[in-house]
Design a protein around this motif. Structure first.
Motif, PDB file in Angstrom:
ATOM      1  N   GLU A  35     -12.252  13.692   6.669  1.00 34.64           N
ATOM      2  CA  GLU A  35     -11.192  12.732   6.949  1.00 34.64           C
ATOM      3  C   GLU A  35     -10.433  12.378   5.676  1.00 34.64           C
ATOM      4  N   ALA A  83      -0.570  -8.577 -10.123  1.00 37.09           N
ATOM      5  CA  ALA A  83      -1.513  -8.816  -9.020  1.00 37.09           C
ATOM      6  C   ALA A  83      -1.907  -7.498  -8.368  1.00 37.09           C
ATOM      7  N   LEU A  84      -0.966  -6.557  -8.300  1.00 36.71           N
ATOM      8  CA  LEU A  84      -1.286  -5.261  -7.698  1.00 36.71           C
ATOM      9  C   LEU A  84      -2.349  -4.539  -8.532  1.00 36.71           C
ATOM     10  N   ARG A 144      -4.616  -5.864 -10.445  1.00 32.23           N
ATOM     11  CA  ARG A 144      -5.905  -6.530 -10.233  1.00 32.23           C
ATOM     12  C   ARG A 144      -6.487  -6.139  -8.878  1.00 32.23           C
ATOM     13  N   THR A 145      -5.623  -6.100  -7.858  1.00 26.09           N
ATOM     14  CA  THR A 145      -6.101  -5.763  -6.521  1.00 26.09           C
ATOM     15  C   THR A 145      -6.706  -4.368  -6.503  1.00 26.09           C
ATOM     16  N   ASP A 182     -10.019  -4.403  -8.362  1.00 23.86           N
ATOM     17  CA  ASP A 182     -11.077  -5.093  -7.627  1.00 23.86           C
ATOM     18  C   ASP A 182     -11.548  -4.260  -6.446  1.00 23.86           C
ATOM     19  N   GLU A 183     -10.613  -3.651  -5.727  1.00 22.33           N
ATOM     20  CA  GLU A 183     -11.023  -2.858  -4.568  1.00 22.33           C
ATOM     21  C   GLU A 183     -11.836  -1.646  -5.003  1.00 22.33           C
ATOM     22  N   ALA A 204     -13.663  -1.439  -7.668  1.00 20.23           N
ATOM     23  CA  ALA A 204     -14.977  -1.906  -8.108  1.00 20.23           C
ATOM     24  C   ALA A 204     -15.838  -2.293  -6.902  1.00 20.23           C
ATOM     25  N   ASP A 205     -15.206  -2.939  -5.903  1.00 27.92           N
ATOM     26  CA  ASP A 205     -15.968  -3.335  -4.710  1.00 27.92           C
ATOM     27  C   ASP A 205     -16.543  -2.124  -4.003  1.00 27.92           C
ATOM     28  N   ASN A 242     -19.762  -5.364 -14.100  1.00 28.75           N
ATOM     29  CA  ASN A 242     -18.539  -6.155 -14.009  1.00 28.75           C
ATOM     30  C   ASN A 242     -17.465  -5.703 -14.987  1.00 28.75           C
ATOM     31  N   PRO A 269       5.169  -1.391  -1.858  1.00 29.44           N
ATOM     32  CA  PRO A 269       3.815  -1.859  -2.159  1.00 29.44           C
ATOM     33  C   PRO A 269       2.713  -0.871  -1.793  1.00 29.44           C
ATOM     34  N   MET A 270       2.759  -0.331  -0.571  1.00 33.98           N
ATOM     35  CA  MET A 270       1.632   0.493  -0.174  1.00 33.98           C
ATOM     36  C   MET A 270       1.597   1.801  -0.945  1.00 33.98           C
ATOM     37  N   ARG A 302      -1.276   3.033  -3.608  1.00 33.05           N
ATOM     38  CA  ARG A 302      -1.984   4.297  -3.465  1.00 33.05           C
ATOM     39  C   ARG A 302      -1.958   5.071  -4.782  1.00 33.05           C
ATOM     40  N   PRO A 341      -8.815   9.244  12.467  1.00 30.66           N
ATOM     41  CA  PRO A 341     -10.058   9.388  13.228  1.00 30.66           C
ATOM     42  C   PRO A 341     -11.008   8.235  12.903  1.00 30.66           C
ATOM     43  N   GLU A 383       6.086 -10.224  -3.182  1.00 30.68           N
ATOM     44  CA  GLU A 383       4.791  -9.916  -2.590  1.00 30.68           C
ATOM     45  C   GLU A 383       3.699  -9.945  -3.650  1.00 30.68           C
ATOM     46  N   VAL A 384       2.628 -10.657  -3.344  1.00 30.90           N
ATOM     47  CA  VAL A 384       1.470 -10.703  -4.243  1.00 30.90           C
ATOM     48  C   VAL A 384       0.327  -9.991  -3.532  1.00 30.90           C
ATOM     49  N   PRO A 385       0.015  -8.757  -3.954  1.00 28.86           N
ATOM     50  CA  PRO A 385      -0.991  -7.970  -3.235  1.00 28.86           C
ATOM     51  C   PRO A 385      -2.371  -8.625  -3.280  1.00 28.86           C
ATOM     52  N   THR A 395      -6.648  -8.028  -2.104  1.00 23.68           N
ATOM     53  CA  THR A 395      -7.645  -7.071  -1.618  1.00 23.68           C
ATOM     54  C   THR A 395      -8.002  -7.484  -0.196  1.00 23.68           C
ATOM     55  N   ASP A 417     -19.226  -7.935   0.509  1.00 25.97           N
ATOM     56  CA  ASP A 417     -20.259  -7.583  -0.446  1.00 25.97           C
ATOM     57  C   ASP A 417     -20.225  -8.344  -1.772  1.00 25.97           C
ATOM     58  N   ARG A 418     -19.105  -8.901  -2.159  1.00 25.87           N
ATOM     59  CA  ARG A 418     -19.139  -9.689  -3.398  1.00 25.87           C
ATOM     60  C   ARG A 418     -19.385 -11.136  -3.034  1.00 25.87           C
ATOM     61  N   ARG A 431     -11.082 -15.094  -7.676  1.00 23.58           N
ATOM     62  CA  ARG A 431      -9.997 -14.103  -7.676  1.00 23.58           C
ATOM     63  C   ARG A 431      -8.777 -14.636  -6.928  1.00 23.58           C
ATOM     64  N   LYS A 491      -4.781 -15.452  -8.065  1.00 19.61           N
ATOM     65  CA  LYS A 491      -3.563 -14.910  -7.454  1.00 19.61           C
ATOM     66  C   LYS A 491      -2.675 -16.008  -6.917  1.00 19.61           C
TER      67      LYS A 491
END
Ligand SMILES: Nc1ncnc2c1ncn2[C@@H]1O[C@H](COP(=O)(O)OP(=O)(O)OP(=O)(O)O)[C@@H](O)[C@H]1O
Ligand SMILES: [Mg+2]
Lengths: 450, 258
Positions: free
Chosen positions: A279, A305-306, A308-309, A312-313, A315-316, A323, A340-341, A345, B109, B162-164, B166, B202-203, B211, B215
Motif C-alpha cells: 500500500e 508550525a508545519l 514542528r508538525t 512530531d509526527e 517521531a510519534d 526525544n 499545505p498537504m 508530504r 485500501p 493555516e497552522v498545521p 499533528t 501514544d505520547r 505542543r 502552536k
C-alpha cells in the motif's frame, strides 16, 4: 585577459564590437574631414602672411628713407612672419633652395611683376631651416634690403575641442542606439533560454509565442513541438502509473480482508505487513504520478508550525527514538503561501529519510533573509548518518532509484520520496538539493519563495 | 465483542466490489454485527426502508449514482451515522462528505481492524451523546481568535494563516473545544481520545498539551488558553462559537479546486 574583459551576454558582445568598429570609422572620418579643413586654413593663413609681407615691403618702398624705420615699426606683423631692414640680404649663397610649392604659396613670383615703382631691384629667395620656411630678400631702390622670414603656420587638428566633442557625442549616440537594437534583437534568444529552463522544471509551462523574425519564430515553433512531445510522453507515463496504482487498491483491500480469516497468527501478521508495504508503494506511486501539488490551492501557512508538525509526527511514528532525535531550530512563526498537504508530504519525505538512514533529524529554518535574498526562505534538513556518495547526490532524485546500501538495510522504501519532494517544491517555485555535511551526515537544502 | 449493546448493531454496507462486500460482511459478522450489503446506491435505497440500521458503511466510488449523492439523500432521511470509504486521491470528495455530515472515513485500501475501530467509535458516540448528533456538523468552530475547520481538519489563526497540527494535537484540540471551560482530568482525556482515534494515543497527554500550547501561542509557563488545573487536569478557558457556514474570507482562502 581579453576573455575576462569581454561581456558575457550576446547583446553585450555584439554591442561592444559594433561600437568599437563604429568608433574606428568615426575617427577616420573625422580625421579626413579635419585634414581637409586644415589644408584650407593653412592656405588662408599663408595668404595672410604673404599679404602682410607685401604690405611691409610696400611701406618700405614708398616711405622716404629717413622715415622708413619708424613707418616699418608701425606695420603689423603676425605669427609666421618676421621682417627687418638691413644693408645686407638675409639670403646668402649656400642656403638651401626654396622648398617646392612654398614660393607659390607665398606668391613670391608676383613680386617680380609688380609695377616698376614697387618692383624690388633684386629679389633673392631661399629656403629656411625647415621645409616650412622661406627667406625672401628684396633690395630697395636705395640698395638696402628688406629681409622677410615667412613660415607656414603650424596647425594641430586634435587640439580643436570641436573634434573631441563631436567624437564623444557621436559615439555616445551610436552606443545608445546599438545597445537598444542588440537588446531587442537578442531578446528572443534569452526568451528561448528561459523557456527551456522552465520546461526543465515544469513540463506544463506555457508555450513560447511563435512570432518575431523568421529565424526566431522557427526556433520557437521547434521548441514548442519538442515541449509538446515531452509533455505527451510524461503524460502517458503518468497516466499509466496512476491507473496501475488505482487498480491495485481493490485487490489489496480484498487481501487485507482475506488475511483476517487466516487462522495462523504468524502468517496473518506477515501477510498484513506485506500488504502495508504494498500500500505504501501504491500510495507513493500515486502521489508521484498525480502531482497533487498542481491541484491543491495555495493558502497562507505557518511554515514553522508545519516543520514542528512533521517532526512530531515522524517521531510519534517511531516510539523507539529518543526525544532529542528530532529537533527544530528557527523562528517561532514564519508565514508563507503554500499548498499545505503537498508541502507537508515533501518535508515528511525528507525528515523520513533523515531518520531512516541517519537516525536523527534536525530542521534549521532561516527567517526571511534580507536584501536580494528576502524573497526566499531557506531550510536545511540534516542528519548525522552516513550521507550519500558525492556522485549520487543528484541520481537519488530519479524515481525508483535507491542506493545499494539502503536496499540491504531493509528500510523498505520505494525510491520515490526524493523525486516527490522535489516535484512538490519545484511546483511551489522552490527546490531541494542534497549536500554531504563536513561533519558527516546528509543535508537537504530546501528553498521556497516567501 | 460489542457485547454491552444488547441487540447487535445492524450495518448497511454499500460497495460495488462483490468480493469486498462479501468479505467485509463476513468480517463484521464475525465481530457480532448484523450486516446487509448493497451493490450500488439504487439497491441501497431499496434496502433502506426494510431495516433499522445503526450505521452505514459507504463507498464513495459507486457506479451510477455517486456515493456523495446517496449520502446527501440519506441525510435527508435520517441521522444514521455514516462511515465513508474513500480513495486517498478523493480528497475533495472526502471533505464534501464530512461537510455533508458523514461521521468518519477510512481511506482505501483500508485496514479492516481500523474500519472496525472507527465503526465502534462512531456507534459509541451516536449512542452516548444521544441527541447531540442531531445538530448539523459545524463548518467552523471559533475560540479566542482561532478557527477550527473539522471537515478539513485544520486550524487557522486570526489572520487566516493555516497552522498545521499533528493528528494527536488536532484530536486533543477537538476534545477541548467541544467541552470548553470544563475541567478534564488526564484519565478523561485519555478516554475521550481513544474513543476518537484508532490506535493508542501514544505520547503522554502532557506532551501533547505543551505542543498544542506552543502552536496556539499560549505561554507554557503562564498559560491563559489551555490552563493547568491543580490535581491533574486541563481546561480550555475560552468561549467557543460554532458556525454552520464558513466565514467568507476563509472559504475563499481554503476553497478546493473545482
Ligand atoms: N538522509 C539520507 N542519508 C543517506 N542516504 C539517503 C538519505 N536520504 C536518501 N538517501 C538515499 O537516497 C535513496 C532515495 O531516497 P528516496 O527517499 O527517494 O527513496 P527511499 O527512501 O528509498 O524510499 P521512499 O519512497 O519510501 O522514500 C534512498 O534509498 C537512500 O539510499
Ligand atoms: Mg525516502
Amino acid at each position: 585577459m581579453i576573455r575576462r574583459l569581454l561581456p558575457c551576454s550576446l547583446a553585450g558582445r555584439t554591442a561592444l564590437f559594433l561600437t568599437l568598429a563604429l568608433m574606428l570609422v568615426q575617427a577616420a572620418g573625422l580625421t579626413i574631414h579635419a585634414l581637409d579643413r586644415l589644408d584650407l586654413q593653412r592656405i588662408m593663413l599663408s595668404r595672410e602672411v604673404s599679404t602682410r609681407a607685401f604690405i611691409f615691403w610696400r611701406t618700405a618702398v614708398l616711405a622716404s628713407p629717413d622715415r622708413r624705420p619708424t613707418m616699418l615699426q608701425e606695420v603689423d606683423l603676425m605669427r609666421g612672419l618676421r621682417a627687418d631692414l638691413s644693408e645686407l640680404p638675409a639670403v646668402r649663397p649656400g642656403m638651401p633652395p626654396p622648398p617646392l610649392g612654398l614660393a607659390e604659396l607665398f606668391q613670391v613670383k608676383q613680386w617680380r611683376t609688380l609695377p616698376p615703382h614697387l618692383r624690388p631691384r633684386t629679389l633673392l629667395v631661399a629656403g629656411g631651416p625647415t621645409m616650412r620656411d622661406l627667406v625672401v630678400a628684396s633690395q630697395l631702390p636705395d640698395g638696402n634690403w628688406v629681409n622677410l622670414w615667412l613660415s607656414v603656420p603650424v596647425l594641430r587638428p586634435w587640439h580643436s575641442s570641436a573634434f573631441l566633442v563631436a567624437f564623444l557625442l557621436m559615439t555616445g549616440a551610436a552606443l545608445a542606439l546599438i545597445l537598444w537594437a542588440t537588446r531587442r534583437l537578442t531578446r528572443p534568444v534569452s526568451a528561448l533560454a528561459r523557456a527551456a529552463e522552465r520546461l526543465g522544471r515544469d513540463v506544463n509551462a506555457p508555450p513560447l509565442p511563435e512570432n518575431g523574425p523568421r529565424e526566431v519564430a522557427t526556433a520557437a515553433r521547434a521548441f514548442n513541438t519538442m515541449a509538446e512531445r515531452i509533455r505527451r510522453f510524461v503524460g502517458d507515463r503518468t497516466q499509466m502509473l496512476a491507473a496501475i496504482g488505482h487498480d491495485l487498491r481493490t485487490p489489496i483491500t480484498r487481501l487485507r480482508l482475506r488475511a483476517e480469516f487466516l487462522d495462523d497468527d504468524e502468517q496473518r501478521r506477515k501477510m498484513l505487513a506485506d500488504l502495508d508495504e504494498m500500500e505504501a508503494m501504491v500510495n507513493a506511486t500515486l502521489a508521484f504520478a498525480r502531482d497533487d501539488a498542481a491541484t491543491e490551492p495555495s493558502v497562507p501557512l505557518d511554515l514553522a508550525a508545519l516543520c514542528r508538525t512533521v517532526l512530531d509526527e515522524a517521531a510519534d511514528a517511531r516510539p523507539e527514538l529518543t526525544n532529542e532525535a528530532a529537533s527544530y531550530e528557527g523562528p517561532e512563526r514564519l508565514r508563507i503561501r503554500a499548498r499545505p498537504m503537498a508541502l507537508k508530504r515533501a518535508l515528511a519525505n525528507l525528515v523520513g529519510n533523515a531518520l531512516n538512514y541517519g537516525g536523527t533529524v534536525r530542521i534549521l529554518l532561516d527567517g526571511h533573509g534580507s536584501g536580494a535574498e528576502s524573497s526566499l526562505v531557506r531550510m536545511r534538513v540534516e542528519d548525522d548518518g552516513p550521507g550519500i556518495p558525492e556522485d549520487c547526490l543528484e541520481v537519488v532524485f530519479q524515481p525508483f532509484r535507491r542506493l545499494e546500501t539502503s536496499r540491504n538495510r531493509e528500510t523498505g522504501g520505494t525510491g520515490l520520496g526524493l523525486p516527490i519532494a522535489r516535484n512538490i517544491l519545484r511546483a511551489h517555485g522552490g527546490d531541494v538539493v542534497l549536500r554531504n555535511r563536513q561533519q558527516g551526515g546528509l543535508c537537504a537544502l530546501v528553498t521556497l519563495p516567501a | 465483542m460489542v457485547d454491552n449493546m444488547e441487540p447487535p448493531p445492524h450495518i448497511l454496507v454499500v460497495d460495488d466490489d462483490r468480493e469486498i462486500r462479501d468479505l467485509l460482511s463476513k468480517f463484521l459478522e464475525r465481530q457480532s454485527c448484523r450486516v446487509t450489503a448493497a451493490r450500488d446506491a439504487r439497491e441501497a435505497r431499496r434496502l433502506w426502508p426494510l431495516g433499522r440500521y445503526h450505521l452505514v458503511v459507504l463507498d464513495l466510488m459507486l457506479p451510477g449514482e455517486s456515493g456523495l449523492e446517496f449520502a446527501r439523500w440519506l441525510r435527508s432521511q435520517s441521522d444514521v451515522p455514516i462511515v465513508m470509504l474513500t480513495a486517498m486521491s478523493e480528497e475533495t470528495d472526502r471533505i464534501v462528505g464530512l461537510e455533508l455530515g458523514a461521521d468518519d472515513y477510512v481511506a482505501k485500501p483500508f485496514n479492516p481492524r481500523e474500519l472496525l475501530a472507527r465503526i465502534r467509535a462512531v456507534l459509541r458516540r451516536a449512542s452516548g451523546e444521544g441527541n447531540s448528533t442531531q445538530e448539523p456538523p459545524a463548518k467552523a468552530i471559533r475560540f479566542a481568535g482561532w478557527t477550527l475547520e473539522p471537515a478539513r481538519r485544520r486550524l487557522l489563526n486570526q489572520d487566516g494563516v493555516e497552522v498545521p497540527l499533528t493528528g494527536g494535537e488536532y484530536e486533543l484540540l477537538m476534545v477541548l473545544v467541544e467541552r470548553p471551560n470544563r475541567v478534564l482530568t488526564r484519565d478523561m482525556l485519555m478516554d475521550l481520545l481513544r474513543g476518537r482515534q484508532a490506535g493508542p494515543f501514544d505520547r503522554a497527554i502532557d506532551v501533547a498539551v505543551s505542543r498544542l500550547r506552543r502552536k496556539l501561542e499560549d505561554d507554557g509557563r503562564n498559560p491563559s488558553l489551555i490552563k493547568t488545573v491543580r490535581g491533574g487536569g486541563y481546561v480550555l478557558a475560552a468561549t467557543v462559537e460554532k458556525a454552520a457556514e464558513l466565514p467568507q474570507g476563509l472559504a475563499l482562502a481554503g476553497g478546493t479546486a473545482p
